[in-house]
Scaffold this active site. Structure first.
Site, PDB file in Angstrom:
ATOM      1  N   ARG A  36     -56.670  13.354  22.929  1.00 49.13           N
ATOM      2  CA  ARG A  36     -56.344  11.947  22.738  1.00 49.13           C
ATOM      3  C   ARG A  36     -54.908  11.725  23.211  1.00 49.13           C
ATOM      4  NH1 ARG A  36     -58.831  13.480  17.756  1.00 49.13           N
ATOM      5  NH2 ARG A  36     -60.804  12.380  17.348  1.00 49.13           N
ATOM      6  N   LYS A  71     -56.737  13.077  14.341  1.00 47.87           N
ATOM      7  CA  LYS A  71     -56.847  11.992  13.364  1.00 47.87           C
ATOM      8  C   LYS A  71     -56.912  12.565  11.953  1.00 47.87           C
ATOM      9  CE  LYS A  71     -59.038   8.390  16.172  1.00 47.87           C
ATOM     10  NZ  LYS A  71     -60.197   7.496  16.302  1.00 47.87           N
ATOM     11  N   HIS A  77     -57.703   7.607  28.015  1.00 48.73           N
ATOM     12  CA  HIS A  77     -58.991   8.009  27.453  1.00 48.73           C
ATOM     13  C   HIS A  77     -60.048   8.231  28.534  1.00 48.73           C
ATOM     14  CE1 HIS A  77     -58.174   8.104  23.248  1.00 48.73           C
ATOM     15  NE2 HIS A  77     -59.441   8.046  22.912  1.00 48.73           N
ATOM     16  N   ARG A 103     -60.154  11.842  28.921  1.00 55.17           N
ATOM     17  CA  ARG A 103     -60.864  12.450  27.778  1.00 55.17           C
ATOM     18  C   ARG A 103     -62.373  12.238  27.926  1.00 55.17           C
ATOM     19  NH1 ARG A 103     -60.448  13.889  22.202  1.00 55.17           N
ATOM     20  NH2 ARG A 103     -61.741  12.679  20.782  1.00 55.17           N
ATOM     21  N   HIS A 143     -64.351  15.349  16.883  1.00 48.39           N
ATOM     22  CA  HIS A 143     -65.112  14.291  16.202  1.00 48.39           C
ATOM     23  C   HIS A 143     -65.647  14.824  14.881  1.00 48.39           C
ATOM     24  CE1 HIS A 143     -66.120  11.974  20.176  1.00 48.39           C
ATOM     25  NE2 HIS A 143     -64.930  11.670  19.693  1.00 48.39           N
ATOM     26  N   TYR A 161     -71.903  10.142  24.802  1.00 46.67           N
ATOM     27  CA  TYR A 161     -71.852  10.856  26.075  1.00 46.67           C
ATOM     28  C   TYR A 161     -73.222  11.296  26.550  1.00 46.67           C
ATOM     29  CZ  TYR A 161     -66.892  10.783  25.083  1.00 46.67           C
ATOM     30  OH  TYR A 161     -65.618  10.354  24.798  1.00 46.67           O
TER      31      TYR A 161
END
Length: 316
Positions: free
Chosen positions: A153, A177, A257, A260, A283, A292
């Protein structure tokens, strides 16, 4: 001057935001998004004459997203706002400030999910072609290679330190995160680009360039620094990436992004291992990674159309 009930409503929201920052250690941008969304909930409560959060009914909670939709807010934005409201009421339930969560089970209007934009392998090869040997080009080349190599990220890349990389194992420790750490592999070409940058990094990180108080003798430890020798900001990284997109003639803006997303879709195309991609991206929910698979299906559809005898268009 705010009314007493306004101060009470705002005060409990403030307590919630402080708890998010203190306990979950969310980023400043995430806290700002929660504050912005809950400000609209406060305005809604004021319009309805609600003096205490425990008095907001399920019926009123259902009307809240409908009103937002009437004012033209997108389904995605309403979904995000409802998520903030549910989290706020979970906090109130724990604190004894409410007996029920009126937003539980309320869904936002459905919206078409946008597939993430990616770069093709050819576009990436052009973008990542070795730049000139100037110090800023070496830095930017290392950033681009690391972005695509490891699927980071933007905030993760900006927060890396010069000690984050383990050149023995070709990996880095990333803080993602929720302040969660994960180990990310670094590809061979990214390692080479990082090595080239680190041999010149000291030219920017000089004592006279350090924007620090005189009594603070700690050197700058950021992996990527600007011309003043201090940590390169998120905005600075975005700007430099777009400069390279223009220089390479991509013909579109290069959002970090996109690198990414390209990393994730190319890995999935090659391996088909969704769980591995989920772990690499950091994630917590595989549902976030499944977007994806749609990109992978698009790729397979193109291959089918171009290769299958019954799918190819006639050349006549």
């Amino acid at each position: 001057m705010p009314r007493p009930q306004d101060a009470r409503l705002q005060g409990q929201v403030r307590q919630f935001l402080n708890a998010l920052e203190r306990e979950r250690r969310l980023s400043a941008n995430t806290i700002h998004a929660y504050r912005r969304d809950l400000r609209q909930l406060i305005e809604f409560a004021n319009d309805k004459g609600i003096s205490d959060w425990s008095l907001l009914s399920i019926r009123q909670a259902r009307f809240f997203p409908a009103k937002l939709h009437q004012h033209g807010l997108s389904g995605r934005s309403i979904q995000r706002m409802l998520s903030a409201c549910r989290a706020f009421y979970r906090f109130l339930l724990k604190q004894g400030g409410a007996e029920v969560n009126p937003f539980a089970g309320i869904a936002a209007p459905k919206y078409p999910k946008k597939l993430p934009q990616t770069l093709s392998v050819d576009e990436l090869s052009e973008l990542l072609e070795q730049h000139d040997s100037s110090i800023l080009s070496l830095r930017d080349h290392a950033m681009l290679e690391l972005f695509y190599s490891s699927g980071l990220r933007l905030s993760e890349l900006a927060s890396l330190n010069d000690t984050s990389i383990d050149f023995q194992q070709n990996q880095i420790i990333v803080v993602g995160k929720g302040n969660k750490q994960r180990i990310v592999l670094v590809g061979r070409k990214a390692v080479a680009a990082l090595t080239a940058w680190l041999t010149r990094r000291h030219e920017l990180v000089k004592p006279q360039n350090l924007a620090k108080p005189q009594n603070d003798t700690q050197p700058e430890n950021a992996l990527f620094v600007n011309q003043n020798g201090t940590r390169l900001s998120v905005r600075g990284i975005q700007y430099r990436l777009n400069q390279w997109a223009k220089a390479k003639g991509l013909g579109r803006r290069l959002h970090p992004h996109m690198l990414r997303h390209s990393f994730a879709s190319h890995i999935l195309e090659s391996s088909g291992d969704l769980r591995a991609v989920q772990e690499m991206l950091g994630h917590s929910d595989i549902g976030s990674t499944q977007i994806y698979t749609h990109l992978d299906f698009q790729h397979l559809a193109k291959v089918y159309d171009n290769a299958h005898p019954r799918a190819r268009k006639s050349s006549k």
